[in-house]
Design a protein around this motif. Structure first.
Motif: not given
Length: 181
Positions: A96, A119, A121, A123-127, A155-157
């Motif tokens: 990432h 938004e 992002t 680690l590939g996790n969009p929040r 929240r993003f891992g």
């Protein structure tokens, strides 16, 4: 006698920003991070040295855009710590390489405040992420926004937290200077 004058720049009117396309000026932009570690006894600071982005201001003064951070460019002035932060325990930069914030809306408010929704992002996790930025420069050729945003890495891992040494959110201070394209 000490100088007691307030060194905070005077508010800039969002109406001073002209419609059009803008590009991030990496030399005039910074993304800094602060996080308390060792049970809140030590604060680690760092800066991402690789940033890019672009934006567009509409005729009504609202804006949208993208800020891209080179995750591997994080520099905390400690090579061993930086290597760990780039590892799979944290930013996993091999898989990432970028942290991306897409502003779907930035709306001028009172004085120099700009309400930003978008938004983030990691680690590939969009929040979703919303915050208030401050317009600190607005000329015909340059616009600068500053913001302090708390980011909860879990929240993003990013859950590595050996012995509870790294609780809470990291504070990111962003100065984004855009120039007319």
């Amino acid at each position: 006698m000490a100088d007691t004058a307030d060194s905070t720049p005077a508010p800039v009117s969002p109406s001073a920003v002209e419609a059009g396309r803008w590009v991030l000026d990496p030399a005039g932009s910074t993304v800094r991070v602060r996080h308390k570690t060792f049970w809140g006894l030590v604060t680690v600071t760092g800066v991402f040295t690789g940033v890019s982005g672009e934006g567009e201001v509409a005729a009504d003064g609202s804006a949208r855009g993208t800020l891209t951070i080179d995750a591997a460019s994080l520099d905390t002035r400690n090579a061993k710590r930086d290597e760990h932060l780039r590892s799979k325990d944290f930013l996993d930069t091999d898989h990432h390489p970028e942290i991306v914030f897409v502003a779907s809306g930035a709306v001028p408010g009172e004085s120099a405040a700009v309400a930003v929704d978008g938004e983030l992002t990691i680690l590939g996790n969009p929040r979703p992420l919303s915050f208030t930025a401050r317009l600190t420069e607005a000329t015909a050729d340059a616009v600068t926004l500053t913001a302090e945003v708390d980011v909860d890495r879990t929240r993003f891992g990013m859950t590595w937290n050996r012995l509870g040494m790294m609780p809470g959110a990291a504070a990111m201070t962003v100065t984004a200077r855009f120039t007319r394209r």
